[in-house]
Design a protein around this motif. Sequence first.
Motif, short mmCIF file in Angstrom:
data_model
loop_
_atom_site.label_atom_id
_atom_site.label_comp_id
_atom_site.label_asym_id
_atom_site.label_seq_id
_atom_site.Cartn_x
_atom_site.Cartn_y
_atom_site.Cartn_z
N ARG A 184 -8.72 -40.54 -7.39
CA ARG A 184 -7.52 -39.94 -7.98
C ARG A 184 -6.65 -40.94 -8.70
N LEU A 208 -3.65 -32.06 -7.08
CA LEU A 208 -4.67 -32.97 -6.53
C LEU A 208 -4.49 -33.19 -5.03
N VAL A 225 -11.33 -34.03 -6.90
CA VAL A 225 -10.61 -32.87 -7.41
C VAL A 225 -11.29 -31.65 -6.80
#
Length: 460
Positions: A184, A208, A225
């Motif tokens: 991320r 997220l 994700v």
Amino acid sequence: MNETAKGKKDGTPLPESLSTRLNRISETARQHPQFQFQNIAHHINVEMLEWGYRQLRKDAAAGVDGVTTKDYERNLQSNLEDLYKRLKEGRYRAQPLRRVYIEKEDGKKRPLSIPALEDKIVQRAAAELLIRIYEQDFLPASYGYRPGRGAHDALDAIQRDITLGNANYVLDADISDYFGSIVRDELKQMLTKRITDKNLLRLIGKWLHVGVIEEGRLLLSEEGVYQGSVISPVLANIYLHEVLDLWVKEVVKPRLRGEMKLYRFADDLVCTFEYQKDAQRFLKVLSQRFGKFGLKLHPEKTRLIEFGRSAWAKSKKTGVPPMTFNFLGMTHYCGISQQGKFVVKVKTMAKRLRRGIKRVAVKCRINRHRPLSKQHQELRSALHGHYAYYGRRHNIFALGQFYRSTLRFWKKWLSRRGRKGYVTWKKFEKILGKYPLPKPRIVQGLMRPRSQLWLFRELA
């Protein structure tokens, strides 16, 4: 019954005023590849939220809140205005996703995460902003989840390029748990190359990190994700655009001795090479490259094979057929055209064919007590859907298998629907006379740009 009632998107086009503003974003992104967008979240207004709502499937599964499109549409305008007000005032809160599982071809289960309806609406609007920017950056090698491009464009390209080009080796690569492996922090850094709007980045961050509900428990993860979220496909494309597509174009290809081409549909990718050493070197550095970004090649599903014109020529001498590879549900194999020339042909993957036949068998069983007209309608739809995707040139035999299996299972379950007993073939032929099923037909590859017609005559 309208399309919305059938559970489809209603296909509402962008309002002219909204289209003009979004086109301006696209044009700015196209003309200025290094431009950073600082203020675009304001485009997510009531008008865009309503358009985003219209793009959602009306039969899609509900999220953790249980709100369906039917519920939401009773007071659609006031609901959207309230949603916009919460977004504008910073009171919007993303809800956890609902975890469900779907069966994969290998018998395993793939986790899907279903957002709440309002999250889907906002995500669809935000995704459109990202698409307007990144469609100007994405490369031709990428085909998945992009407007105006699809699986058959990728299949056409790989079939054409291997048939006419210099490809002699194929790398069929598989990324293990791609959506769940995206780092991320790396993704956020990639986004800031083009977007510095804090409000939009904050929204993406909420989606997220929101977590999923599974068996009543909130599960949080540090990476990935959520596959199933509306915005996940474009985020996943942005990640591999940076990690793979640009790297191949700018770093890998200039260092290779021969020709190389990349074909990517989301995380499903195939590379072709002119020389074996180039392919072997690339496979080695690809693992290293992916490792830097949290990705890993599946050791059992990643293969480098000899494939193409040279492999076909060798097979003629040795009598051993060339290896095949799978891509987007089709098995690619070496063959010859009616003119006796080398050509890449395709057929339905065996697993996909078995899965399709199994679904038709289940459909026949659960619908056996319904009126014949209703059963006929269901089976026509199933066959048309199958032909629409798998109806590619050279695949007529597999289409025939699917068609004959459909007839066989329909007859079987008609024979078990009650006391009337066994349906003979003679009686079944009378049923087919009244309720005919569409026969196998080639759908894809028939209508091509004029500049490509000569090629597809060659492939016939």
